[in-house]
Design a protein around this motif. Structure first.
Motif, PDB file in Angstrom:
ATOM      1  N   THR A 113       0.825  -1.209   0.000  1.00  0.00           N
ATOM      2  CA  THR A 113       0.000   0.000   0.000  1.00  0.00           C
ATOM      3  C   THR A 113       0.860   1.259   0.000  1.00  0.00           C
ATOM      4  N   VAL A 114       0.485   2.199  -0.849  1.00  0.00           N
ATOM      5  CA  VAL A 114       1.154   3.498  -0.912  1.00  0.00           C
ATOM      6  C   VAL A 114       0.072   4.578  -0.855  1.00  0.00           C
ATOM      7  N   LEU A 115       0.136   5.433   0.145  1.00  0.00           N
ATOM      8  CA  LEU A 115      -0.805   6.538   0.305  1.00  0.00           C
ATOM      9  C   LEU A 115      -0.009   7.808   0.581  1.00  0.00           C
ATOM     10  N   GLY A 116      -0.264   8.861  -0.190  1.00  0.00           N
ATOM     11  CA  GLY A 116       0.440  10.093   0.122  1.00  0.00           C
ATOM     12  C   GLY A 116       0.288  11.170  -0.928  1.00  0.00           C
ATOM     13  N   ASN A 117       0.560  12.392  -0.517  1.00  0.00           N
ATOM     14  CA  ASN A 117       0.550  13.525  -1.434  1.00  0.00           C
ATOM     15  C   ASN A 117       1.734  13.452  -2.382  1.00  0.00           C
ATOM     16  N   ARG A 118       1.558  14.062  -3.555  1.00  0.00           N
ATOM     17  CA  ARG A 118       2.626  14.135  -4.546  1.00  0.00           C
ATOM     18  C   ARG A 118       2.855  15.596  -4.922  1.00  0.00           C
ATOM     19  N   GLU A 119       4.110  15.945  -5.121  1.00  0.00           N
ATOM     20  CA  GLU A 119       4.465  17.343  -5.332  1.00  0.00           C
ATOM     21  C   GLU A 119       4.006  17.907  -6.672  1.00  0.00           C
ATOM     22  N   LEU A 120       4.032  17.115  -7.723  1.00  0.00           N
ATOM     23  CA  LEU A 120       3.674  17.660  -9.036  1.00  0.00           C
ATOM     24  C   LEU A 120       2.221  18.119  -9.060  1.00  0.00           C
ATOM     25  N   ALA A 121       1.326  17.270  -8.592  1.00  0.00           N
ATOM     26  CA  ALA A 121      -0.095  17.625  -8.409  1.00  0.00           C
ATOM     27  C   ALA A 121      -0.726  18.217  -9.660  1.00  0.00           C
ATOM     28  N   PHE A 122      -0.375  17.691 -10.827  1.00  0.00           N
ATOM     29  CA  PHE A 122      -1.000  18.177 -12.058  1.00  0.00           C
ATOM     30  C   PHE A 122      -2.492  17.848 -12.068  1.00  0.00           C
ATOM     31  N   TYR A 123      -2.822  16.615 -11.676  1.00  0.00           N
ATOM     32  CA  TYR A 123      -4.232  16.278 -11.468  1.00  0.00           C
ATOM     33  C   TYR A 123      -4.581  16.669 -10.048  1.00  0.00           C
ATOM     34  N   PRO A 124      -5.564  17.548  -9.830  1.00  0.00           N
ATOM     35  CA  PRO A 124      -5.802  18.095  -8.495  1.00  0.00           C
ATOM     36  C   PRO A 124      -6.421  17.121  -7.505  1.00  0.00           C
ATOM     37  N   GLY A 125      -6.916  15.984  -7.987  1.00  0.00           N
ATOM     38  CA  GLY A 125      -7.609  15.050  -7.122  1.00  0.00           C
ATOM     39  C   GLY A 125      -6.808  13.803  -6.817  1.00  0.00           C
ATOM     40  N   HIS A 126      -7.545  12.749  -6.427  1.00  0.00           N
ATOM     41  CA  HIS A 126      -6.938  11.475  -6.057  1.00  0.00           C
ATOM     42  C   HIS A 126      -6.837  10.555  -7.273  1.00  0.00           C
ATOM     43  N   THR A 127      -5.732   9.844  -7.330  1.00  0.00           N
ATOM     44  CA  THR A 127      -5.515   8.804  -8.329  1.00  0.00           C
ATOM     45  C   THR A 127      -5.555   7.476  -7.591  1.00  0.00           C
ATOM     46  N   ILE A 128      -6.482   6.586  -7.968  1.00  0.00           N
ATOM     47  CA  ILE A 128      -6.795   5.413  -7.152  1.00  0.00           C
ATOM     48  C   ILE A 128      -6.617   4.127  -7.953  1.00  0.00           C
ATOM     49  N   GLY A 129      -5.927   3.168  -7.379  1.00  0.00           N
ATOM     50  CA  GLY A 129      -5.739   1.878  -8.017  1.00  0.00           C
ATOM     51  C   GLY A 129      -5.132   0.867  -7.041  1.00  0.00           C
ATOM     52  N   PRO A 130      -4.796  -0.332  -7.467  1.00  0.00           N
ATOM     53  CA  PRO A 130      -5.090  -0.871  -8.797  1.00  0.00           C
ATOM     54  C   PRO A 130      -6.592  -1.069  -8.965  1.00  0.00           C
ATOM     55  N   PHE A 131      -7.070  -0.766 -10.144  1.00  0.00           N
ATOM     56  CA  PHE A 131      -8.499  -0.606 -10.378  1.00  0.00           C
ATOM     57  C   PHE A 131      -9.177  -1.902 -10.792  1.00  0.00           C
ATOM     58  N   LEU A 132      -8.622  -2.598 -11.754  1.00  0.00           N
ATOM     59  CA  LEU A 132      -9.306  -3.749 -12.343  1.00  0.00           C
ATOM     60  C   LEU A 132      -8.936  -5.082 -11.710  1.00  0.00           C
ATOM     61  N   ALA A 133      -7.764  -5.158 -11.079  1.00  0.00           N
ATOM     62  CA  ALA A 133      -7.306  -6.431 -10.514  1.00  0.00           C
ATOM     63  C   ALA A 133      -6.200  -6.151  -9.505  1.00  0.00           C
ATOM     64  N   PRO A 134      -5.991  -7.055  -8.540  1.00  0.00           N
ATOM     65  CA  PRO A 134      -4.872  -6.889  -7.608  1.00  0.00           C
ATOM     66  C   PRO A 134      -3.545  -6.846  -8.351  1.00  0.00           C
ATOM     67  N   TYR A 135      -2.528  -6.305  -7.698  1.00  0.00           N
ATOM     68  CA  TYR A 135      -1.233  -6.119  -8.349  1.00  0.00           C
ATOM     69  C   TYR A 135      -0.136  -6.815  -7.563  1.00  0.00           C
ATOM     70  N   THR A 136       0.799  -7.413  -8.286  1.00  0.00           N
ATOM     71  CA  THR A 136       2.007  -7.978  -7.695  1.00  0.00           C
ATOM     72  C   THR A 136       3.201  -7.423  -8.451  1.00  0.00           C
ATOM     73  N   TYR A 137       4.152  -6.818  -7.740  1.00  0.00           N
ATOM     74  CA  TYR A 137       5.297  -6.197  -8.394  1.00  0.00           C
ATOM     75  C   TYR A 137       6.080  -7.210  -9.218  1.00  0.00           C
ATOM     76  N   ASN A 138       6.458  -6.773 -10.407  1.00  0.00           N
ATOM     77  CA  ASN A 138       7.319  -7.540 -11.322  1.00  0.00           C
ATOM     78  C   ASN A 138       6.683  -8.843 -11.795  1.00  0.00           C
ATOM     79  N   LYS A 139       5.337  -8.915 -11.750  1.00  0.00           N
ATOM     80  CA  LYS A 139       4.647 -10.101 -12.245  1.00  0.00           C
ATOM     81  C   LYS A 139       3.475  -9.681 -13.115  1.00  0.00           C
ATOM     82  N   GLU A 140       2.971 -10.632 -13.903  1.00  0.00           N
ATOM     83  CA  GLU A 140       1.880 -10.362 -14.825  1.00  0.00           C
ATOM     84  C   GLU A 140       0.543 -10.933 -14.348  1.00  0.00           C
ATOM     85  N   CYS A 141       0.501 -11.451 -13.102  1.00  0.00           N
ATOM     86  CA  CYS A 141      -0.726 -12.104 -12.643  1.00  0.00           C
ATOM     87  C   CYS A 141      -1.894 -11.126 -12.532  1.00  0.00           C
TER      88      CYS A 141
END
Length: 236
Positions: A113-141
């Motif tokens: 889990t990663v939650l936090g503000n970002r400095e660039l903030a080009f999109y003024p709102g929240h970016t939320i994911g993973p959206f369609l399926a769970p995620y595993t780093y460096n894998k395609e599952c």
């Protein structure tokens, strides 16, 4: 000669970087070149005068922040505000938003889990994911092919590669945001998949999917090229 810079440093997925590099080489005209850029060069700032676009590929956005918070992000923000373009794909989209909400839902592994503000903030709102399926780093599952509807110009549908990506929450709240494409997959209809954010005299395009990666021969690169053509025609 204007230059398109693609970030290549810690956290970048090399598959995404290489696909973006290849597609940009095919897309640009004789007045542009494509080059990689690392965090040291971004912080130095000598790239700004010749740049037209800076691209942040997929990967992991925490390493981006670790190296670029402060001086690096200030240079990127000034570049875009003064007429440049930022393109963020997946991790680059999380990084370009005001708040990154990654893997906080109950079906995700809390260790990533990663939650936090970002400095660039080009999109003024929240970016939320993973959206369609769970995620595993460096894998395609968690990889999926998802249907995307182009939401500007002529309505078109594409198949797009998804792995750990996001949607953009409540884009209608922000006057500087245009939704360029929406998810059209069953159960995920109408959430914003690709957005354009006006920033000063420049713009940022953020994509929750990977339009640079092949999921079918007919769709590969078409969404990305159409989006870039739209941006360069109407916003730059």
């Amino acid at each position: 000669m204007q230059k398109i810079y693609i970030y290549k440093d810690t956290g970048v997925c090399l598959k995404s970087y290489q696909a973006l590099s290849n597609l940009c080489q095919n897309f640009i005209n004789d007045d542009c070149t494509v080059q990689s850029i690392d965090a040291i060069r971004i912080i130095k700032g000598d790239w700004v005068a010749a740049a037209s676009t800076i691209i942040f590929p997929g990967g992991a956005d925490l390493p981006y922040a670790k190296k670029l918070n402060g001086a690096g992000n200030n240079n990127i923000k000034a570049f875009v505000t003064e007429g440049g373009a930022y393109l963020g794909i997946c991790a680059g989209a999380y990084y370009g938003s005001s708040f990154c909400d990654f893997a906080s839902s109950v079906h995700c592994d809390p260790r990533i889990t990663v939650l936090g503000n970002r400095e660039l903030a080009f999109y003024p709102g929240h970016t939320i994911g993973p959206f369609l399926a769970p995620y595993t780093y460096n894998k395609e599952c968690g990889a999926r092919t998802t249907k995307i509807m182009q939401a500007v110009g002529q309505e078109k549908y594409y198949n797009a590669y998804f792995n750990g990506g996001c949607y953009f929450a409540e884009p209608e709240k922000f006057s500087n945001v245009t939704v360029l494409a929406r998810y059209a997959a069953a159960g995920f209809m109408a959430e914003a998949a690709v957005v354009l954010c006006r920033v000063g005299t420049g713009c940022a395009v953020l994509s929750g999917v990977h339009p640079e990666l092949k999921c079918s021969p007919d769709d590969q690169s078409l969404l990305l090229q159409n989006i870039l053509q739209y941006v360069y025609t109407y916003f730059l």
